[in-house]
Design an enzyme around this catalytic site. Structure first.
Site, PDB file in Angstrom:
ATOM      1  N   CYS A  50      -4.037   2.040  -4.711  1.00 44.71           N
ATOM      2  CA  CYS A  50      -4.827   3.068  -3.863  1.00 44.71           C
ATOM      3  C   CYS A  50      -5.000   4.348  -4.704  1.00 44.71           C
ATOM      4  CB  CYS A  50      -4.232   3.300  -2.458  1.00 44.71           C
ATOM      5  SG  CYS A  50      -5.356   4.211  -1.575  1.00 44.71           S
TER       6      CYS A  50
ATOM      7  N   TYR B 104     -14.898   4.444   7.198  1.00 48.03           N
ATOM      8  CA  TYR B 104     -15.499   3.209   6.918  1.00 48.03           C
ATOM      9  C   TYR B 104     -16.938   3.138   7.510  1.00 48.03           C
ATOM     10  CZ  TYR B 104     -10.987   1.864   5.563  1.00 48.03           C
ATOM     11  OH  TYR B 104      -9.724   1.626   5.126  1.00 48.03           O
TER      12      TYR B 104
ATOM     13  N   HIS C 129      -7.846   0.131  -4.204  1.00 50.54           N
ATOM     14  CA  HIS C 129      -8.817   0.959  -3.332  1.00 50.54           C
ATOM     15  C   HIS C 129      -9.119   1.892  -4.169  1.00 50.54           C
ATOM     16  CE1 HIS C 129      -6.552  -0.140   0.695  1.00 50.54           C
ATOM     17  NE2 HIS C 129      -7.054  -1.041   0.117  1.00 50.54           N
TER      18      HIS C 129
ATOM     19  N   HIS D 253       0.941  -1.307  -0.030  1.00 51.53           N
ATOM     20  CA  HIS D 253       0.062  -0.113  -0.043  1.00 51.53           C
ATOM     21  C   HIS D 253       1.111   1.249  -0.026  1.00 51.53           C
ATOM     22  CE1 HIS D 253      -2.924   2.902   1.490  1.00 51.53           C
ATOM     23  NE2 HIS D 253      -3.948   2.263   1.109  1.00 51.53           N
TER      24      HIS D 253
ATOM     25  N   ASP E 294     -13.026   2.584  -1.120  1.00 44.95           N
ATOM     26  CA  ASP E 294     -12.311   2.988  -0.172  1.00 44.95           C
ATOM     27  C   ASP E 294     -12.923   4.182   0.499  1.00 44.95           C
ATOM     28  OD1 ASP E 294     -10.272   2.914   1.693  1.00 44.95           O
ATOM     29  OD2 ASP E 294      -8.485   3.895   0.438  1.00 44.95           O
ATOM     30  N   HIS E 295     -13.106   4.386   2.075  1.00 46.13           N
ATOM     31  CA  HIS E 295     -13.692   5.561   2.558  1.00 46.13           C
ATOM     32  C   HIS E 295     -14.955   5.961   2.161  1.00 46.13           C
ATOM     33  CE1 HIS E 295      -9.125   6.472   3.715  1.00 46.13           C
ATOM     34  NE2 HIS E 295      -9.472   5.134   4.135  1.00 46.13           N
TER      35      HIS E 295
END
Ligand code: DNO
Length: 395
Positions: free
Chosen positions: A277, A370, A304, A239, A353-354
């Site tokens: 990501c 999250y 991500h 990552h 993601d998020h």
């Protein structure tokens, strides 16, 4: 593309039952209770897996396929005396995961801190809350709260002046909150939570560490891990460092395309892969995400999907945007990922993601980034893009 969803385990306020309702099929998880550096026992992995699969029924199956993350102990990053025991433990965890069928492993090599934001509840005009990183607040923390030795040399006079006014304008509660947000770390982090003094000490251990040395330590770690990964058919997926630039005067080495080139040159094994990501790499204007998705085609095992909007005056300040409306060409990235899958004849794992904190989630506690509804919105938008591109290509 396998639609995956991060689940923090039994304490995650977003339950497996809710995840099932989103239509995701794969679970991204970790054994968060095991102290950093210790082995993940096979029994514990088996039990976690059983928990995830326990309420599976035909037509609604969830499987734990991706680990995010096995933390890498700071002693490995420092190549400190005695770090070999931590490398051995990391490899043992990988072996135990592989034995239970979890074969994609996300990890990172960020010194001292993992992902970092300065504001976890930044209100957008439509009433949702987003995560934000403000370079000015960060500098205010570094210079005037942490009072890091030699920090001044990392900032221009103008930045220091601005950081001073930011600091002076903050209430004592605001300062405490900012400190906590930065040094206690966020859920999902793979580093320790610190007090201010511990934090200074943790940073001091890296003093004098060069980018080249940190890169060499990563390559040495991978040199031991990759042969095992190859033998067990495990894909590693590093990552990027989030935010993707040096912080607190210590190097960060997984931030750009060039960093990835250096990584693969040092360790060419096909199991040496990445987590694309999009949000993290996209936090830098010099990272062209569709081009990176193309360039690292056979290295991407996990993606991500999210994006940020960068500040106009200070590009290191960013706010997490709607999944399809950020500074990143998300549709372009997804298109390349689909082309990659076709060319390679294999599917990768993606996850939203998020998500923004919105609607009913504003009334309950969830982990920053999250939430259930915001992430589901992201997943639904991404799913629509994937479906549309796939179908249009067939017409
Ligand atoms: C934040 C995440 C990080 C990430 C780790 C990977 O939302 O992207 O927690 O999982 O840095 O090792």
């Amino acid at each position: 593309m396998h639609e995956s969803w991060r689940w923090f385990g039994p304490n995650d306020p977003v339950s497996l039952g809710e995840i099932r309702q989103t239509g995701a099929t794969d679970i991204v998880s970790a054994l968060h209770d095991i102290p950093i550096g210790q082995v993940w026992p096979r029994d514990a992995i088996k039990a976690h897996k059983a928990l995830i699969e326990e309420s599976n029924i035909e037509g609604s199956m969830l499987h734990w396929t991706v680990t995010e993350s096995i933390p890498v102990h700071d002693d490995i990053k420092l190549a400190a005396p005695g770090h070999q025991a931590y490398v051995d433990n990391w490899i043992a965890s990988l072996e135990n995961l592989a034995a239970e069928g979890v074969r994609t492993i996300c990890y990172n090599f960020m010194p001292v801190i993992d992902w970092t934001r300065t504001d976890l509840r930044y209100r957008l005009p439509n009433g949702v809350y987003a995560l934000r990183f403000d370079q000015g607040e960060f500098a205010a923390f570094d210079l005037f709260i942490l009072k890091r030795k030699d920090a001044e040399s990392d900032y221009t006079d103008q930045e220091t002046k601005r950081a001073r006014s930011t600091y002076e304008a903050m209430s004592p509660e605001g300062r405490t909150e900012l400190t906590k947000t930065i040094i206690a770390g966020l859920p999902g982090k793979m580093t320790e939570a610190y007090s201010l003094d511990d934090f200074r000490e943790a940073l001091a251990r890296y003093s004098g560490m060069s980018h080249a040395q940190l890169r060499a330590n990563l390559a040495a770690f991978l040199g031991q891990v990759l042969p095992v990964a190859e033998a067990l058919d495990v894909n590693l997926a590093i990552h990027p460092d989030d935010p993707p630039w040096d912080m607190f005067g210590i190097p960060r080495i997984v931030c750009t395309s060039d960093d990835l080139d250096a990584l693969f040159e040092a360790q060419p094994s096909p199991c040496n892969g990445i987590t694309l990501c999009v949000g993290t790499y996209g936090s830098r204007p010099d990272n062209d995400l569709p081009a990176m998705a193309r360039r690292f085609r056979d290295r991407i095992h996990f993606a991500h999907l999210r994006g940020v909007s960068r500040g106009r005056e200070e590009p290191r300040t960013f706010v997490e945007a709607n999944h399809l409306d950020s500074d990143v060409d998300m549709v372009g990235v997804i298109k390349v990922l689909i082309e990659n899958e076709r060319a390679l004849g294999k599917e990768i794992f993606i996850r939203p993601d998020h998500g923004h904190l919105m609607m009913g989630d504003q009334m309950r506690s969830t982990n920053p980034g999250y939430s259930a509804i915001g992430r589901m919105k992201g997943l639904a938008e991404i799913r629509g893009v994937v479906r549309a591109i796939s179908e249009l290509d067939r017409l």
